[in-house]
Motif scaffolding. Sequence first.
Motif, PDB file in Angstrom:
ATOM      1  N   PRO A  68       0.798  -1.231   0.000  1.00 33.33           N
ATOM      2  CA  PRO A  68       0.000   0.000   0.000  1.00 33.33           C
ATOM      3  C   PRO A  68       0.833   1.284   0.000  1.00 33.33           C
ATOM      4  N   LEU A  69       2.055   1.221   0.478  1.00 35.76           N
ATOM      5  CA  LEU A  69       2.898   2.411   0.516  1.00 35.76           C
ATOM      6  C   LEU A  69       3.262   2.892  -0.880  1.00 35.76           C
ATOM      7  N   ARG A  70       3.156   2.006  -1.882  1.00 36.50           N
ATOM      8  CA  ARG A  70       3.430   2.385  -3.277  1.00 36.50           C
ATOM      9  C   ARG A  70       2.176   2.864  -3.991  1.00 36.50           C
ATOM     10  N   ASP A  71       1.022   2.776  -3.338  1.00 34.82           N
ATOM     11  CA  ASP A  71      -0.253   3.169  -3.936  1.00 34.82           C
ATOM     12  C   ASP A  71      -0.342   4.704  -3.999  1.00 34.82           C
ATOM     13  N   ASP A  72      -0.677   5.239  -5.172  1.00 36.65           N
ATOM     14  CA  ASP A  72      -0.763   6.692  -5.349  1.00 36.65           C
ATOM     15  C   ASP A  72      -1.804   7.323  -4.425  1.00 36.65           C
ATOM     16  N   ARG A  73      -2.905   6.611  -4.169  1.00 41.48           N
ATOM     17  CA  ARG A  73      -3.936   7.155  -3.273  1.00 41.48           C
ATOM     18  C   ARG A  73      -3.391   7.332  -1.864  1.00 41.48           C
ATOM     19  N   VAL A  74      -2.530   6.412  -1.442  1.00 38.97           N
ATOM     20  CA  VAL A  74      -1.925   6.495  -0.113  1.00 38.97           C
ATOM     21  C   VAL A  74      -0.893   7.622  -0.090  1.00 38.97           C
ATOM     22  N   ARG A  75      -0.136   7.786  -1.171  1.00 34.12           N
ATOM     23  CA  ARG A  75       0.856   8.863  -1.246  1.00 34.12           C
ATOM     24  C   ARG A  75       0.193  10.227  -1.169  1.00 34.12           C
ATOM     25  N   GLU A  76      -0.995  10.344  -1.773  1.00 37.09           N
ATOM     26  CA  GLU A  76      -1.717  11.616  -1.749  1.00 37.09           C
ATOM     27  C   GLU A  76      -2.413  11.861  -0.423  1.00 37.09           C
ATOM     28  N   ASN A  77      -2.844  10.810   0.231  1.00 35.25           N
ATOM     29  CA  ASN A  77      -3.588  10.932   1.485  1.00 35.25           C
ATOM     30  C   ASN A  77      -3.215   9.751   2.374  1.00 35.25           C
ATOM     31  N   SER A  78      -2.381   9.986   3.365  1.00 32.98           N
ATOM     32  CA  SER A  78      -1.884   8.891   4.211  1.00 32.98           C
ATOM     33  C   SER A  78      -3.015   8.188   4.970  1.00 32.98           C
ATOM     34  N   ALA A  79      -4.129   8.863   5.175  1.00 32.65           N
ATOM     35  CA  ALA A  79      -5.257   8.237   5.868  1.00 32.65           C
ATOM     36  C   ALA A  79      -5.837   7.083   5.052  1.00 32.65           C
ATOM     37  N   TYR A  80      -5.589   7.078   3.747  1.00 31.63           N
ATOM     38  CA  TYR A  80      -6.107   6.031   2.878  1.00 31.63           C
ATOM     39  C   TYR A  80      -5.359   4.704   3.071  1.00 31.63           C
ATOM     40  N   LEU A  81      -4.223   4.744   3.756  1.00 35.18           N
ATOM     41  CA  LEU A  81      -3.433   3.536   4.002  1.00 35.18           C
ATOM     42  C   LEU A  81      -4.273   2.444   4.646  1.00 35.18           C
ATOM     43  N   SER A  82      -5.060   2.794   5.651  1.00 33.38           N
ATOM     44  CA  SER A  82      -5.829   1.753   6.339  1.00 33.38           C
ATOM     45  C   SER A  82      -6.882   1.145   5.419  1.00 33.38           C
ATOM     46  N   VAL A  83      -7.446   1.929   4.507  1.00 34.30           N
ATOM     47  CA  VAL A  83      -8.445   1.396   3.571  1.00 34.30           C
ATOM     48  C   VAL A  83      -7.810   0.340   2.673  1.00 34.30           C
TER      49      VAL A  83
END
Length: 153
Positions: A68-83
């Motif tokens: 998930p750390l390589r996911d662009d959505r997570v890079r833009e919004n760290s809160a998206y990591l848990s999703v």
Amino acid sequence: MRRTAPAEERERRDGHAGHAGHTGGSGRREPLRTEFTFELPRGYVDEAGVVHHTGVMRLATARDELVPLRDDRVRENSAYLSVVLISRVVTRIGTVDDIHPGIIEDLFASDLAFLQDFYRRINAEGHTRAAVTCPACKEEFAVNLAGGRLGES
């Protein structure tokens, strides 16, 4: 994919017995539990309006936490990591077995919070029990967060 190994196979592979892992009453190792059932507090409502309460979460791997750390959505919004992380380890909710971030996004906030805590408990603490205190009588006891209907122990 098989994620549990009988005690004899692990002992043969590891070359020793009794040094790691939990043993049962017979002195033999119990199989590693990698999947845990849960019951959502509110439930996932699918496109047809059906509410799904029960599900399965598996133990996370190192890859589950790194990808998930390589996911662009997570890079833009760290809160998206848990999703993204929760969507990788939940294998089923009700009859829905194609779990992806969109499914997790559609959960009620209380259900997402429940799954985040459940993830932490099974991956960091190794169990699904929580110590609680009755607000009325102040008696302390353990509850299983993995589910069960109200009133069951």
